[in-house]
Design an enzyme around this catalytic site. Structure first.
Site, short mmCIF file in Angstrom:
data_model
loop_
_atom_site.label_atom_id
_atom_site.label_comp_id
_atom_site.label_asym_id
_atom_site.label_seq_id
_atom_site.Cartn_x
_atom_site.Cartn_y
_atom_site.Cartn_z
N HIS A 48 33.56 66.13 95.76
CA HIS A 48 34.30 65.71 94.83
C HIS A 48 33.98 64.16 94.25
O HIS A 48 34.69 63.78 93.61
CB HIS A 48 35.75 65.67 95.31
CG HIS A 48 36.52 67.03 95.51
ND1 HIS A 48 36.63 67.91 94.58
CD2 HIS A 48 36.73 67.66 96.59
CE1 HIS A 48 37.00 69.05 94.95
NE2 HIS A 48 37.15 69.19 96.25
N ARG A 73 28.95 65.95 103.09
CA ARG A 73 29.64 67.16 102.47
C ARG A 73 28.73 67.51 101.32
O ARG A 73 29.13 66.70 100.21
CB ARG A 73 31.13 66.81 102.34
CG ARG A 73 31.87 67.98 101.91
CD ARG A 73 33.29 68.24 101.87
NE ARG A 73 33.86 67.30 100.70
CZ ARG A 73 34.98 67.37 100.38
NH1 ARG A 73 35.94 68.23 101.07
NH2 ARG A 73 35.68 66.69 99.81
N ASP A 178 43.33 72.28 99.59
CA ASP A 178 42.78 73.34 98.71
C ASP A 178 43.92 74.58 99.69
O ASP A 178 44.10 75.54 98.94
CB ASP A 178 41.51 73.63 99.13
CG ASP A 178 40.60 73.16 97.78
OD1 ASP A 178 41.03 73.41 96.67
OD2 ASP A 178 39.87 72.25 98.09
#
Length: 257
Positions: A48, A73, A178
């Protein structure tokens, strides 16, 4: 000379509790500033945040030898992307949206050299081997890889027991946002039903040989997660911290004038 010890993985295996922060500026200078705060681990976020291979590589360089240990990540679990970040020096990875044991096993294989996996053998020109200085890098690298799979859907929660049984998975990171969306609570990870699932998942992970991780931006929530078994907690996001501090500063002066 073997591959360097993965201090993040070693700390998890010792059962240490680790406090971390998200690094989202995609800039080595900002990540170096963040490291000066003394966090145990930092997530260089490629999902992100606007990171690419070069910005990830630059941030790994400034974190080398520091107390704050880097965890990268990726936005996906593609073998070619895993290979690239391992070659530039990452030893610890978080891979998002893992929903099955088969997917977890494929990720393990992507992070390991043959015969345990499929990682391409090109370390001679890579930072990971200190550019061929570490002569025994390839035969010793597998043992120092730390793979954290991120579970953030009900499909992943339902498969959690099978995922935890996969050899080579070192920890499971629960993604509250999420997960809440998948459960129908868009933007509300604090909904009672979502929190119940999170607490159960953390307890299940903590009862296994794997380490449990999660992100929480307020102290009370983070403490509840720790009480449920979270071993490695991310308690801040650098971009959010700057934005909040900047807005608070402006608000104080607007109110004063």
């Amino acid at each position: 000379m073997p591959a360097p010890e993965n201090r993040f993985k070693s700390a998890l295996l010792r059962g240490e509790r680790l406090i971390g922060c998200w690094a989202g500026f995609a800039d080595p200078y900002a990540t170096e500033v963040l490291a000066s705060a003394g966090f145990d681990w930092l997530v260089i976020d490629g999902e992100h945040a606007p990171n690419d291979l070069r910005s990830i590589s630059a941030q790994l360089a400034v974190l080398a030898g520091r107390q704050s240990l880097p965890v990268v990540r990726l936005p996906m679990g593609e073998a070619w992307a895993i290979k690239q970040v391992l070659d530039v020096g990452a030893q610890s990875l978080i891979i998002p949206m893992v929903e099955s044991a088969d997917q977890a096993r494929a990720l393990v294989r992507a992070t390991r050299y043959p015969p345990e996996g499929i990682r391409g053998s090109g370390a001679a020109l890579a930072r990971a081997s200190e550019f061929s200085r570490i002569k025994d890098y390839i035969p010793t690298a597998n043992a120092q890889i730390c793979l954290i799979v991120q579970v953030e859907s009900m499909a992943g929660i339902d498969a959690l027991g099978d995922i935890l049984a996969v050899e080579g998975v070192d920890g499971v990171f629960i993604g509250p946002s999420d997960l809440a969306v998948d459960m129908g609570y868009v933007g509300d990870s604090h909904a009672a039903e979502v929190q119940e699932v999170i607490r159960g998942a953390l307890a299940q992970i903590a009862a296994s040989p794997k380490a449990a991780g999660i992100l929480a931006l307020d102290h009370a929530t983070a403490q509840r997660y720790a009480d449920c078994g979270a071993q490695f907690l991310a308690v801040g996001i650098d971009v959010v911290m700057l934005a909040q501090a900047a807005r608070a500063t402006v608000a104080r002066w607007r109110d004063a004038w």
